[in-house]
Structure formats: C-alpha cells, structure tokens
Write an enzyme that holds these catalytic residues in place. Structure first.
Site, short mmCIF file in Angstrom:
data_model
loop_
_atom_site.label_atom_id
_atom_site.label_comp_id
_atom_site.label_asym_id
_atom_site.label_seq_id
_atom_site.Cartn_x
_atom_site.Cartn_y
_atom_site.Cartn_z
N VAL A 260 -36.55 -36.71 -23.05
CA VAL A 260 -35.20 -37.23 -23.21
C VAL A 260 -35.14 -38.49 -22.33
O VAL A 260 -35.46 -38.44 -21.14
CB VAL A 260 -34.13 -36.18 -22.89
CG1 VAL A 260 -34.38 -35.50 -21.57
CG2 VAL A 260 -32.75 -36.80 -22.88
N GLY B 21 -33.40 -48.62 -27.71
CA GLY B 21 -33.89 -47.24 -27.65
C GLY B 21 -35.29 -47.10 -28.21
O GLY B 21 -35.91 -48.07 -28.66
N ASN C 223 -42.30 -40.29 -30.26
CA ASN C 223 -42.02 -41.59 -30.88
C ASN C 223 -43.07 -41.90 -31.96
O ASN C 223 -42.75 -42.40 -33.04
CB ASN C 223 -42.05 -42.71 -29.83
CG ASN C 223 -40.98 -42.55 -28.76
OD1 ASN C 223 -40.02 -41.79 -28.94
ND2 ASN C 223 -41.13 -43.26 -27.65
N THR D 117 -53.82 -53.87 -28.03
CA THR D 117 -52.56 -54.55 -28.32
C THR D 117 -52.31 -55.60 -27.23
O THR D 117 -52.51 -55.36 -26.05
CB THR D 117 -51.38 -53.55 -28.41
OG1 THR D 117 -51.34 -52.76 -27.23
CG2 THR D 117 -51.53 -52.63 -29.60
N LYS E 270 -43.78 -40.52 -25.71
CA LYS E 270 -44.74 -41.29 -26.51
C LYS E 270 -45.21 -40.52 -27.75
O LYS E 270 -45.31 -41.09 -28.84
CB LYS E 270 -45.94 -41.69 -25.65
CG LYS E 270 -45.54 -42.71 -24.59
CD LYS E 270 -46.72 -43.25 -23.84
CE LYS E 270 -46.26 -43.99 -22.60
NZ LYS E 270 -45.31 -45.07 -22.85
N ASP F 272 -35.29 -54.90 -26.69
CA ASP F 272 -35.75 -53.69 -25.99
C ASP F 272 -37.12 -53.31 -26.55
O ASP F 272 -37.23 -52.93 -27.72
CB ASP F 272 -34.72 -52.56 -26.24
CG ASP F 272 -35.07 -51.28 -25.50
OD1 ASP F 272 -36.15 -51.22 -24.87
OD2 ASP F 272 -34.26 -50.34 -25.56
N ASN G 162 -53.32 -51.00 -24.52
CA ASN G 162 -52.80 -52.35 -24.34
C ASN G 162 -53.71 -53.05 -23.32
O ASN G 162 -54.71 -52.46 -22.87
CB ASN G 162 -51.31 -52.34 -23.93
CG ASN G 162 -51.08 -51.71 -22.57
OD1 ASN G 162 -52.01 -51.57 -21.76
ND2 ASN G 162 -49.86 -51.30 -22.30
N GLY H 19 -50.25 -60.32 -30.58
CA GLY H 19 -50.82 -59.56 -31.69
C GLY H 19 -51.76 -58.47 -31.20
O GLY H 19 -51.53 -57.87 -30.14
N ASP I 138 -45.58 -47.35 -29.48
CA ASP I 138 -45.61 -46.07 -30.20
C ASP I 138 -45.36 -46.29 -31.69
O ASP I 138 -46.02 -45.68 -32.54
CB ASP I 138 -44.53 -45.12 -29.65
CG ASP I 138 -44.73 -44.84 -28.17
OD1 ASP I 138 -45.89 -44.83 -27.72
OD2 ASP I 138 -43.72 -44.63 -27.47
#
Ligand code: RIB
Length: 312
Positions: free
Chosen positions: A12, A293, A43, A220, A40, A252, A184, A225, A258
């Site tokens: 949450v 969000g 999502n 990523t 994660k 955001d 990433n 890109g 994800d």
C-alpha cells in the site's frame, strides 16, 4: 494463451508530493497525500493484465482490509489471485513515497507480509510456476524464495526474468538461472561494476550479464530509452542497440519501470520481437508517467495502441 507468472510484492503506497526531497533534519510541508495500490510485483502484474496477458500472481498480503481490497482489485483486472496468501497477524507491505515536482520519487518500504513469502509458500504454488511460459520477479521478496522459484521454473522450462529492483548485489547462483534481466542503470552498475554513461558502457555491462549465461539483457535508461542486448550464435558478447522511448511531460514516475516490465513481457508472450515489445512497453510507461500513482497510472492496451498510432 500463454501464462505469465509474476512473483513479487504487494504494497500500500502512502504518497505525498513535495517541492523537493528534504535533507536530514529538515521538515517540509507536502501536499496531495494519497493512499494508493502499489508494490513492484503487483504493479507489474496489473500492467501485464491491462496489456491483455493471462497473469497468475504469487504474493502475500496481511490480514487487513487494504490487503483484501487490493486482492479484489487484482481480480477485477483479470489476474489469477489463487496464489496470493493472507498472512495472519501481519500487515500488508507498505511504501512511503515522496514525489518531487520534477516527477522523480524517493521510496522507503516496509516488507510486512511480503517478507513472509517463504520458500515453503513458493513450493505450495510450484504448479503455477511450472505451468507458466514465463516467470517474472523483482527484489522486494525474500531472496531465498526468489531463488527457489527460479529453480522450479528452470526445471520446468519456464523462462526466468528478473527485474533486479530495488538495487542490491545478487549471488551468481541466482543470476545463472536467468534467461533475461531488466535492470535500470543503477541496478546494472551494482550488479556488473560498470557505470553506464553511453552505448559503449551499456554494451560492457550487458556483456558481464551475458558472461553469466543470461541471454537477453534490457537496461532501462530513463528518458533515453533502453539498451537491449541479445546473445547470438555469432556473438557471445551479445548484440545490442538503443531503443528510444517517447518524450512526454512526466508528473510522477512511480511504477513506470514496472509498467515497462509488465508490458514488455506481455508483448513477448504475444511473440513480438524484443524491439517491438520495447516500443509497446515504452508507450505504456510514457502514458503512466503522465498520471499520478502506481497502479492508478497504468494504462489499458487500447490506450497504448492509440498512443502508438498517434506517435508513429
Ligand atoms: O516501483 C514502484 C513501487 O515501488 C511502488 O509502488 C512501491 O510500492 C515500491 O514497491
């Protein structure tokens, strides 16, 4: 239809907007406090389901109202929630998220029930992993459970994909089980020791993953890109290319990675090539950063197709 099994966290998210990230000892007045659905793993599952994938989710929530609400929201998104356990006397995982005016975020998590997703629980859901085409995991679950799931998948010829977030060092025992890794830049640097500044360093970092036997590496690079590198018969170092993303005004970035992962895996399951899948995933992630969000920002397939049609 091929199934994507996602093993991971359910949080949450307590989100507050800040003008900038406060320094140690500083008190800052934020705005727009919201409680939102995140984590994660969750999502990524929601992103894949909204892209049209058949998703089975292995995870855990606490014995609380918010946990129950999230599980029923996942079911409404079409996710198979049979393998989500409820842990008694435990809270659902939570994340405290600050989102700065730049769109960047800063996140602190408390594992809660995610920390109780034990290897024994994974074993209970062995069949879900064995029957899936691909297993996608992240690093907000206990490492020993991630390893146990990877081993089950490997034995069953289920492809193993790891999004190594949040960043941490990993044992070769786990890396050697992977078919694909999607770090990433920061995560790639921690795992390979290579600081990524350009194509050459991205290629070098991808080479380190390939040497560990990982066939597909997707790094990523934020707004630049992704660097996609695949092992070929001709090149044991891997053959890589940058696949550019779309330029949008980010408000955001929570959950953008994800969204990318869920959409990318969905497209691969539809037998799209990795560059085609990257393009679809870029579009999904681009839409998500224009909204607030994590799960609330994840688009549906039709929105992504419309975005692509407009940007072709
Ligand atoms: O990747 C974004 C997610 O990280 C948030 O939803 C939060 O729950 C943390 O897990």
């Amino acid at each position: 239809m091929k199934t994507l099994c996602i093993l991971g966290s359910i949080n949450v998210d307590h989100v507050i907007r800040v003008p900038y990230f406060p320094q140690a000892g500083e008190t800052l007045t934020g705005s727009g406090y919201q409680i939102a659905y995140g984590g994660k793993g969750a999502n990524q599952a929601v992103a894949a389901a909204r892209m049209g994938a058949k998703v089975a989710f292995i995870g855990a929530v606490g014995d609380d109202d918010i946990g129950r609400e999230m599980v029923s929201a996942f079911a409404k998104d079409g996710i198979d929630t049979t393998a989500i356990s409820t842990i008694h006397n435990q809270n659902t995982g939570l994340a405290m998220i600050q989102v700065a005016d730049s769109g960047e975020n800063s996140i602190v998590i408390s594992a809660g029930a995610n920390g109780d997703l034990s290897p024994a629980l994974v074993e209970q859901h062995r069949a879900v992993i064995e029957q899936a085409d691909t297993l996608l995991m992240q690093l907000e679950s206990p490492l020993e459970s991630i390893l146990a799931a990877a081993k089950i998948a490997k034995q069953a010829n289920t492809k193993v994909v790891l999004n190594p977030a949040p960043a941490r060092a990993l044992p070769d025992e786990l890396l050697s089980q992977l078919d694909m890794i999607t770090p990433n830049e920061t995560e790639a640097e921690i795992l390979t020791g290579v600081k990524i500044t350009d194509d050459q360093t991205a290629c070098k970092a991808a080479g380190v993953f390939h040497q560990k036997g990982i066939e597909t590496v997707l790094i990523t690079l934020g707004s630049k890109g992704v660097y996609l590198s695949q092992l070929t018969q001709q090149s044991q170092q891997g053959q890589g290319e940058i696949i550019k993303g779309f330029k949008v005004q980010a408000i955001d970035t929570t959950g953008a990675g994800d969204t990318f992962n869920g959409a990318f895996l969905t497209a691969l399951l539809e037998s799209k090539t990795a560059p085609e899948a990257s393009r679809l995933a870029h579009a999904a992630a681009a839409i998500s950063v224009t909204r607030k969000g994590a799960q609330s920002a994840i688009p549906y397939r039709q929105e992504v197709e419309e975005f692509l049609a407009q940007h072709d």
